[in-house]
Write a protein that holds these residues in place. Sequence first.
Motif, PDB file in Angstrom:
ATOM      1  N   LEU A  71      -3.407   8.062  -0.748  1.00  0.00           N
ATOM      2  CA  LEU A  71      -2.899   9.275  -0.105  1.00  0.00           C
ATOM      3  C   LEU A  71      -1.505   9.622  -0.616  1.00  0.00           C
ATOM      4  CD1 LEU A  71      -4.114   8.788   3.576  1.00  0.00           C
ATOM      5  CD2 LEU A  71      -4.847  10.542   1.951  1.00  0.00           C
ATOM      6  N   ALA A  72      -0.653   8.610  -0.761  1.00  0.00           N
ATOM      7  CA  ALA A  72       0.692   8.846  -1.281  1.00  0.00           C
ATOM      8  C   ALA A  72       0.626   9.350  -2.728  1.00  0.00           C
ATOM      9  CB  ALA A  72       1.524   7.567  -1.194  1.00  0.00           C
ATOM     10  N   ALA A  73      -0.252   8.762  -3.521  1.00  0.00           N
ATOM     11  CA  ALA A  73      -0.417   9.191  -4.909  1.00  0.00           C
ATOM     12  C   ALA A  73      -0.955  10.613  -4.966  1.00  0.00           C
ATOM     13  CB  ALA A  73      -1.348   8.231  -5.653  1.00  0.00           C
ATOM     14  N   PHE A  74      -1.890  10.934  -4.084  1.00  0.00           N
ATOM     15  CA  PHE A  74      -2.440  12.289  -4.028  1.00  0.00           C
ATOM     16  C   PHE A  74      -1.350  13.297  -3.688  1.00  0.00           C
ATOM     17  CE2 PHE A  74      -4.469  15.808  -1.741  1.00  0.00           C
ATOM     18  CZ  PHE A  74      -5.356  16.239  -2.711  1.00  0.00           C
ATOM     19  N   GLU A  75      -0.536  12.986  -2.679  1.00  0.00           N
ATOM     20  CA  GLU A  75       0.557  13.878  -2.296  1.00  0.00           C
ATOM     21  C   GLU A  75       1.522  14.087  -3.457  1.00  0.00           C
ATOM     22  OE1 GLU A  75       2.564  12.992   1.440  1.00  0.00           O
ATOM     23  OE2 GLU A  75       0.695  12.137   2.189  1.00  0.00           O
ATOM     24  N   ARG A  76       1.881  13.013  -4.138  1.00  0.00           N
ATOM     25  CA  ARG A  76       2.789  13.111  -5.282  1.00  0.00           C
ATOM     26  C   ARG A  76       2.125  13.929  -6.392  1.00  0.00           C
ATOM     27  NH1 ARG A  76       7.615  13.774  -7.332  1.00  0.00           N
ATOM     28  NH2 ARG A  76       7.914  12.724  -9.311  1.00  0.00           N
ATOM     29  N   ALA A  93       6.566  15.139 -16.059  1.00  0.00           N
ATOM     30  CA  ALA A  93       5.764  15.384 -14.858  1.00  0.00           C
ATOM     31  C   ALA A  93       4.276  15.296 -15.178  1.00  0.00           C
ATOM     32  CB  ALA A  93       6.104  16.748 -14.268  1.00  0.00           C
ATOM     33  N   LEU A  94       3.882  15.854 -16.316  1.00  0.00           N
ATOM     34  CA  LEU A  94       2.477  15.811 -16.709  1.00  0.00           C
ATOM     35  C   LEU A  94       2.038  14.372 -16.986  1.00  0.00           C
ATOM     36  CD1 LEU A  94      -0.042  17.480 -17.249  1.00  0.00           C
ATOM     37  CD2 LEU A  94       0.737  17.748 -19.610  1.00  0.00           C
ATOM     38  N   ALA A  95       2.891  13.600 -17.650  1.00  0.00           N
ATOM     39  CA  ALA A  95       2.565  12.194 -17.928  1.00  0.00           C
ATOM     40  C   ALA A  95       2.424  11.399 -16.636  1.00  0.00           C
ATOM     41  CB  ALA A  95       3.631  11.576 -18.829  1.00  0.00           C
ATOM     42  N   GLU A  96       3.329  11.643 -15.679  1.00  0.00           N
ATOM     43  CA  GLU A  96       3.244  10.950 -14.394  1.00  0.00           C
ATOM     44  C   GLU A  96       1.972  11.354 -13.653  1.00  0.00           C
ATOM     45  OE1 GLU A  96       5.586  10.356 -10.141  1.00  0.00           O
ATOM     46  OE2 GLU A  96       6.624  11.390 -11.776  1.00  0.00           O
ATOM     47  N   LEU A  97       1.631  12.623 -13.709  1.00  0.00           N
ATOM     48  CA  LEU A  97       0.418  13.104 -13.060  1.00  0.00           C
ATOM     49  C   LEU A  97      -0.821  12.441 -13.661  1.00  0.00           C
ATOM     50  CD1 LEU A  97      -0.910  14.997 -11.030  1.00  0.00           C
ATOM     51  CD2 LEU A  97      -0.762  16.819 -12.745  1.00  0.00           C
ATOM     52  N   GLU A  98      -0.867  12.371 -14.988  1.00  0.00           N
ATOM     53  CA  GLU A  98      -1.997  11.720 -15.654  1.00  0.00           C
ATOM     54  C   GLU A  98      -2.089  10.242 -15.280  1.00  0.00           C
ATOM     55  OE1 GLU A  98      -1.149  12.669 -19.727  1.00  0.00           O
ATOM     56  OE2 GLU A  98      -2.262  14.559 -19.636  1.00  0.00           O
ATOM     57  N   GLU A  99      -0.937   9.588 -15.174  1.00  0.00           N
ATOM     58  CA  GLU A  99      -0.917   8.169 -14.798  1.00  0.00           C
ATOM     59  C   GLU A  99      -1.421   7.991 -13.366  1.00  0.00           C
ATOM     60  OE1 GLU A  99       0.589   4.620 -12.954  1.00  0.00           O
ATOM     61  OE2 GLU A  99       1.631   6.516 -12.653  1.00  0.00           O
ATOM     62  N   MET A 133       3.883  -2.966  -4.538  1.00  0.00           N
ATOM     63  CA  MET A 133       3.610  -1.780  -5.347  1.00  0.00           C
ATOM     64  C   MET A 133       4.504  -0.651  -4.870  1.00  0.00           C
ATOM     65  SD  MET A 133       0.009   0.130  -5.992  1.00  0.00           S
ATOM     66  CE  MET A 133      -0.404  -0.645  -7.532  1.00  0.00           C
ATOM     67  N   ALA A 134       5.131   0.074  -5.779  1.00  0.00           N
ATOM     68  CA  ALA A 134       6.015   1.176  -5.424  1.00  0.00           C
ATOM     69  C   ALA A 134       5.216   2.328  -4.848  1.00  0.00           C
ATOM     70  CB  ALA A 134       6.789   1.651  -6.647  1.00  0.00           C
ATOM     71  N   ASP A 135       5.780   2.944  -3.834  1.00  0.00           N
ATOM     72  CA  ASP A 135       5.124   4.062  -3.167  1.00  0.00           C
ATOM     73  C   ASP A 135       5.515   5.358  -3.857  1.00  0.00           C
ATOM     74  OD1 ASP A 135       4.040   5.902  -1.485  1.00  0.00           O
ATOM     75  OD2 ASP A 135       5.041   5.179   0.320  1.00  0.00           O
ATOM     76  N   PRO A 136       4.577   6.038  -4.549  1.00  0.00           N
ATOM     77  CA  PRO A 136       4.914   7.251  -5.284  1.00  0.00           C
ATOM     78  C   PRO A 136       5.390   8.389  -4.401  1.00  0.00           C
ATOM     79  CG  PRO A 136       2.543   6.840  -5.404  1.00  0.00           C
ATOM     80  CD  PRO A 136       3.174   5.689  -4.680  1.00  0.00           C
ATOM     81  N   ALA A 137       5.106   8.342  -3.097  1.00  0.00           N
ATOM     82  CA  ALA A 137       5.517   9.416  -2.209  1.00  0.00           C
ATOM     83  C   ALA A 137       6.970   9.250  -1.774  1.00  0.00           C
ATOM     84  CB  ALA A 137       4.615   9.467  -0.977  1.00  0.00           C
ATOM     85  N   ASN A 138       7.543   8.059  -1.962  1.00  0.00           N
ATOM     86  CA  ASN A 138       8.914   7.812  -1.545  1.00  0.00           C
ATOM     87  C   ASN A 138       9.896   8.119  -2.662  1.00  0.00           C
ATOM     88  OD1 ASN A 138       8.251   7.031   1.028  1.00  0.00           O
ATOM     89  ND2 ASN A 138       8.269   4.843   0.597  1.00  0.00           N
ATOM     90  N   GLN A 139       9.881   9.341  -3.132  1.00  0.00           N
ATOM     91  CA  GLN A 139      10.834   9.802  -4.134  1.00  0.00           C
ATOM     92  C   GLN A 139      12.015  10.387  -3.381  1.00  0.00           C
ATOM     93  OE1 GLN A 139      10.304   9.547  -7.487  1.00  0.00           O
ATOM     94  NE2 GLN A 139       8.390   8.509  -7.071  1.00  0.00           N
ATOM     95  N   ASP A 140      13.253  10.124  -3.883  1.00  0.00           N
ATOM     96  CA  ASP A 140      14.391  10.721  -3.202  1.00  0.00           C
ATOM     97  C   ASP A 140      14.417  12.220  -3.453  1.00  0.00           C
ATOM     98  OD1 ASP A 140      16.354  11.242  -5.541  1.00  0.00           O
ATOM     99  OD2 ASP A 140      15.762   9.149  -5.808  1.00  0.00           O
ATOM    100  N   ARG A 168      -4.751   5.871 -12.096  1.00  0.00           N
ATOM    101  CA  ARG A 168      -4.719   4.802 -11.084  1.00  0.00           C
ATOM    102  C   ARG A 168      -5.672   5.106  -9.935  1.00  0.00           C
ATOM    103  NH1 ARG A 168       1.258   4.579  -9.715  1.00  0.00           N
ATOM    104  NH2 ARG A 168       0.438   3.727  -7.788  1.00  0.00           N
ATOM    105  N   MET A 169      -5.741   6.374  -9.563  1.00  0.00           N
ATOM    106  CA  MET A 169      -6.641   6.737  -8.472  1.00  0.00           C
ATOM    107  C   MET A 169      -8.101   6.595  -8.897  1.00  0.00           C
ATOM    108  SD  MET A 169      -4.580   9.947  -6.810  1.00  0.00           S
ATOM    109  CE  MET A 169      -5.809  10.273  -5.556  1.00  0.00           C
ATOM    110  N   GLU A 170      -8.404   7.005 -10.127  1.00  0.00           N
ATOM    111  CA  GLU A 170      -9.789   6.896 -10.617  1.00  0.00           C
ATOM    112  C   GLU A 170     -10.222   5.446 -10.763  1.00  0.00           C
ATOM    113  OE1 GLU A 170     -10.360  11.035 -13.142  1.00  0.00           O
ATOM    114  OE2 GLU A 170      -9.759   9.236 -14.225  1.00  0.00           O
TER     115      GLU A 170
END
Length: 89
Positions: free
Chosen positions: A43-48, A21-27, A1-8, A31-33
Amino acid sequence: MADPANQDNSDEQRPIDFEAALAELEELVGRMEAGSLSLEDSLAAFERGIKLARECQSALRSAELRIKALTQEGDELNLSSSGDVEDTT
């Protein structure tokens, strides 16, 4: 699974695409819910998500300032309650 916190870091230099950005946030929220992420992935998703939310807020503030500047420049433009432009001639 890709780590959302590892963005360049190139994200920092290009302007935000608010809708993307809004679409990614909703996605991310979905996933978290769903509860299917590991603790570390959550945690990585929360940070992102926090970063995306701040970028969206900043873009909205910027848009609001632009709208205020435009409407202040055009104070002579009177809008009726129906949304039609009144003829001032």
